[in-house]
Design a protein around this motif. Structure first.
Motif, PDB file in Angstrom:
ATOM      1  N   ASN A 249      -8.939   5.369  -0.697  1.00  0.00           N
ATOM      2  CA  ASN A 249      -9.449   5.322   0.964  1.00  0.00           C
ATOM      3  C   ASN A 249      -9.031   7.073   0.827  1.00  0.00           C
ATOM      4  N   ALA A 250      -9.319   8.382   1.623  1.00  0.00           N
ATOM      5  CA  ALA A 250      -9.318   9.488   2.181  1.00  0.00           C
ATOM      6  C   ALA A 250      -9.795   9.065   3.191  1.00  0.00           C
ATOM      7  N   SER A 251      -9.146  10.266   4.069  1.00  0.00           N
ATOM      8  CA  SER A 251      -9.790  11.148   4.813  1.00  0.00           C
ATOM      9  C   SER A 251      -9.080  12.004   5.278  1.00  0.00           C
ATOM     10  N   MET A 252      -9.677  13.169   6.498  1.00  0.00           N
ATOM     11  CA  MET A 252      -8.710  14.445   6.400  1.00  0.00           C
ATOM     12  C   MET A 252      -8.941  14.639   8.428  1.00  0.00           C
ATOM     13  N   VAL A 253      -7.937  15.923   8.724  1.00  0.00           N
ATOM     14  CA  VAL A 253      -8.022  15.678   9.963  1.00  0.00           C
ATOM     15  C   VAL A 253      -8.342  17.460  10.042  1.00  0.00           C
ATOM     16  N   THR A 254      -9.621  18.048  10.533  1.00  0.00           N
ATOM     17  CA  THR A 254     -10.184  19.248   9.686  1.00  0.00           C
ATOM     18  C   THR A 254     -10.342  19.648  11.187  1.00  0.00           C
ATOM     19  N   ASN A 255      -9.738  21.094  11.675  1.00  0.00           N
ATOM     20  CA  ASN A 255     -11.414  22.804  12.190  1.00  0.00           C
ATOM     21  C   ASN A 255     -12.557  22.103  12.229  1.00  0.00           C
ATOM     22  N   GLY A 256     -12.747  21.940  11.156  1.00  0.00           N
ATOM     23  CA  GLY A 256     -14.049  22.336  11.599  1.00  0.00           C
ATOM     24  C   GLY A 256     -15.017  23.452  10.701  1.00  0.00           C
ATOM     25  N   TYR A 257     -14.051  24.724  11.092  1.00  0.00           N
ATOM     26  CA  TYR A 257     -15.297  25.275  10.272  1.00  0.00           C
ATOM     27  C   TYR A 257     -15.967  25.993   9.473  1.00  0.00           C
ATOM     28  N   LEU A 258     -14.524  25.219   8.570  1.00  0.00           N
ATOM     29  CA  LEU A 258     -14.974  25.587   6.919  1.00  0.00           C
ATOM     30  C   LEU A 258     -15.906  24.491   6.352  1.00  0.00           C
ATOM     31  N   LEU A 259     -16.465  23.673   7.237  1.00  0.00           N
ATOM     32  CA  LEU A 259     -17.078  22.505   6.606  1.00  0.00           C
ATOM     33  C   LEU A 259     -18.456  22.912   6.543  1.00  0.00           C
ATOM     34  N   ASP A 260     -18.800  23.962   5.468  1.00  0.00           N
ATOM     35  CA  ASP A 260     -20.073  23.855   5.214  1.00  0.00           C
ATOM     36  C   ASP A 260     -20.679  22.796   4.344  1.00  0.00           C
ATOM     37  N   ARG A 261     -22.295  22.858   4.273  1.00  0.00           N
ATOM     38  CA  ARG A 261     -22.451  21.941   3.429  1.00  0.00           C
ATOM     39  C   ARG A 261     -22.061  21.626   1.737  1.00  0.00           C
TER      40      ARG A 261
ATOM     41  N   SER B  64      -3.188  -1.103  -3.136  1.00  0.00           N
ATOM     42  CA  SER B  64      -4.142   0.777  -3.201  1.00  0.00           C
ATOM     43  C   SER B  64      -2.997   1.933  -1.930  1.00  0.00           C
ATOM     44  N   LEU B  65      -4.054   2.883  -2.505  1.00  0.00           N
ATOM     45  CA  LEU B  65      -3.860   4.039  -1.843  1.00  0.00           C
ATOM     46  C   LEU B  65      -4.117   4.719  -1.101  1.00  0.00           C
ATOM     47  N   ASN B  66      -4.030   5.103   0.037  1.00  0.00           N
ATOM     48  CA  ASN B  66      -4.554   6.211   0.884  1.00  0.00           C
ATOM     49  C   ASN B  66      -4.287   7.735   0.996  1.00  0.00           C
ATOM     50  N   ILE B  67      -5.163   8.876   1.394  1.00  0.00           N
ATOM     51  CA  ILE B  67      -4.707   9.274   1.676  1.00  0.00           C
ATOM     52  C   ILE B  67      -5.193   9.905   2.742  1.00  0.00           C
ATOM     53  N   SER B  68      -4.302  10.898   3.424  1.00  0.00           N
ATOM     54  CA  SER B  68      -5.284  11.412   4.676  1.00  0.00           C
ATOM     55  C   SER B  68      -4.233  12.868   4.093  1.00  0.00           C
ATOM     56  N   TRP B  69      -5.957  14.276   4.614  1.00  0.00           N
ATOM     57  CA  TRP B  69      -4.827  15.157   4.449  1.00  0.00           C
ATOM     58  C   TRP B  69      -5.406  16.418   5.313  1.00  0.00           C
ATOM     59  N   TYR B  70      -4.275  17.350   5.179  1.00  0.00           N
ATOM     60  CA  TYR B  70      -3.923  17.333   6.748  1.00  0.00           C
ATOM     61  C   TYR B  70      -2.649  18.725   6.150  1.00  0.00           C
TER      62      TYR B  70
ATOM     63  N   SER C 238       1.100  -0.635  -0.349  1.00  0.00           N
ATOM     64  CA  SER C 238       0.006  -0.169  -0.005  1.00  0.00           C
ATOM     65  C   SER C 238       0.783   0.940   0.000  1.00  0.00           C
ATOM     66  N   PHE C 239       0.223   2.273  -0.824  1.00  0.00           N
ATOM     67  CA  PHE C 239       1.014   3.777  -0.788  1.00  0.00           C
ATOM     68  C   PHE C 239       0.446   4.763   0.418  1.00  0.00           C
ATOM     69  N   ASN C 240       0.578   5.238   1.395  1.00  0.00           N
ATOM     70  CA  ASN C 240       0.049   6.260   2.309  1.00  0.00           C
ATOM     71  C   ASN C 240       0.409   7.712   2.138  1.00  0.00           C
ATOM     72  N   LEU C 241       0.093   8.197   1.521  1.00  0.00           N
ATOM     73  CA  LEU C 241       0.954  10.371   2.121  1.00  0.00           C
ATOM     74  C   LEU C 241      -0.324  10.469   2.520  1.00  0.00           C
ATOM     75  N   THR C 242       0.423  11.018   3.770  1.00  0.00           N
ATOM     76  CA  THR C 242      -0.396  12.256   4.187  1.00  0.00           C
ATOM     77  C   THR C 242       0.310  13.918   3.574  1.00  0.00           C
ATOM     78  N   ILE C 243      -0.556  14.479   2.972  1.00  0.00           N
ATOM     79  CA  ILE C 243      -0.574  15.594   2.490  1.00  0.00           C
ATOM     80  C   ILE C 243      -1.578  16.759   3.020  1.00  0.00           C
ATOM     81  N   ALA C 244      -0.767  17.986   3.357  1.00  0.00           N
ATOM     82  CA  ALA C 244      -0.441  19.044   3.793  1.00  0.00           C
ATOM     83  C   ALA C 244      -0.277  19.827   2.514  1.00  0.00           C
TER      84      ALA C 244
END
Length: 383
Positions: free
Chosen positions: A126-138, A90-96, A40-46
């Motif tokens: 597959n993708a995931s994200m770490v966010t403070n949630g302030y800009l997570l509008d609909r 697999s390719l697994n991305i984490s947005w940071y 698998s290839f795992n990238l955390t991208i900022a």
């Protein structure tokens, strides 16, 4: 005389082993086998190391800058993924970040390219994200769904007043209400939300108030609260405010018991300690952290620390330096105390950011209580 079938099951589960088996060598073999696995290839991208918050305990707060990923870095990142695509499963991305949602256009552009590569090569994405949630509008949430972001971590730190003293906008404006409003507005389309509650000595008594507020807003069926341990990494906070490991372990145990008792989580087996081989992506050769300038790191705690850079995506070469080898070659079995500790298979030395220092896992302090509780739950189910 013990039952032969029972002995066989104990042997199968690893509770009994043959006299000629060296457990330490077995652990080391499994650790290095997984550490150097490249399937698998795992990238955390900022995509940016800019942030709209100024949280009091943030380990990045002195390194944040108005830096956003340019097209050259985007293109080289996509080039790297294309090169890897023929040899990975697999390719697994984490947005940071920083705060990744400040760079939603970059996220969109990269996601489309990466998903296209995966589709052409029949690779799960597959993708995931770490966010403070302030800009997570609909509208933003709909975009993230489009780009296969299946889980998001958001942080709230107690009741509204306490959270707003700890996690505020640049300039000091509050953030709690906006985050709750976003979660409510997106409730029907939210991916899995891991709601982190960062705790220290200042807010440990206010966890219940946050859970009550989540219940009042009918969010407990879509968010999954858990505790995070505020630590003084990189001298970013006050040691006296941080909970000691054993105190945090007790707090976490009580929290998990409470949410089980309230029916928020009905799976006690998720707290069953399990053997691990590597602690996180920092000590895995197939995982990389890429910041907005293309600099490569082993751990996201290191973003912005020039001494921890192990390469750059724009020249595609890894630097074989201490920042790389301290993580990749970290071996807890070389520590005499860890080597002789019965919890080593559950911990493997803990977070490798501490290097050769002993960094015990929280499970060490409360494992007896967890196992007793799991036994009680299983017994009740059987009866």
């Amino acid at each position: 005389i013990m039952d032969k079938d029972f002995i066989k099951e104990l042997h199968k589960g690893g509770f009994l082993i043959d006299d000629n088996v060296n457990e330490i060598d077995t652990l080391r073999y499994l650790m290095f086998k997984d550490r150097f696995d490249r399937k698998s290839f795992n990238l955390t991208i900022a995509p940016t190391i800019d942030c709209n918050f100024r949280c009091i305990y943030c380990y990045e707060k002195d390194k944040l800058e108005n830096s956003y990923m340019n097209k050259e870095t985007e293109n080289n990142l996509i080039k790297l993924i294309k090169e890897k695509s023929s040899n990975i499963d697999s390719l697994n991305i984490s947005w940071y970040g920083g705060e990744p949602l400040l760079a939603i256009d970059t996220i969109s552009s990269l996601s489309e390219s990466m998903m296209s590569i995966c589709k052409d090569n029949n690779i799960p994405y597959n993708a995931s994200m770490v966010t403070n949630g302030y800009l997570l509008d609909r509208a933003t949430c709909e975009k993230l769904n489009k780009y296969n972001v299946s889980s998001i971590q958001i942080t709230l730190d107690g009741n509204e007043a306490t959270h707003d003293k700890r996690r505020f906008l640049i300039g000091g404006k509050p953030t709690y209400k906006k985050i709750i409003e976003n979660l409510v507005a997106c409730k029907d389309i939210l991916p899995k939300i891991a709601l982190r509650i960062n705790v220290d000595n200042n807010n440990k008594e206010l966890i219940k108030e946050l859970v009550d507020d989540l219940r009042k807003n009918q969010l407990l069926d879509v968010v999954h609260p858990y505790l995070g341990h505020v630590r003084n990494d990189d001298n970013c906070y006050n040691d006296n405010l941080c909970l000691k490991n054993n105190d945090y372990a007790k707090l976490e145990y009580n929290f998990q018991n409470n949410i089980l008792n309230q029916g928020i989580n009905n799976n006690p087996l998720q707290f069953l300690p399990r053997r691990i081989t590597s602690y996180c992506g920092a000590d895995s050769i197939s995982s990389h952290i890429v910041d907005s300038k293309g600099d490569l790191y082993r751990c996201w705690n290191d973003i912005g620390n020039k001494q921890k850079i192990v390469g750059n995506i724009n020249n595609s070469e890894l630097n074989i330096n201490e920042a790389l080898t301290d993580y990749i070659l970290f071996d807890a079995t070389e520590n005499v105390e860890c080597r002789n500790c019965k919890f080593l298979p559950l911990c493997m030395g803990g977070c490798p950011i501490k290097g050769k220092e002993k960094n015990c896992s929280y499970v060490k302090y409360m494992i007896n209580s967890y196992i007793k509780d799991i036994y009680k739950n299983l017994k009740n189910e059987i009866s």
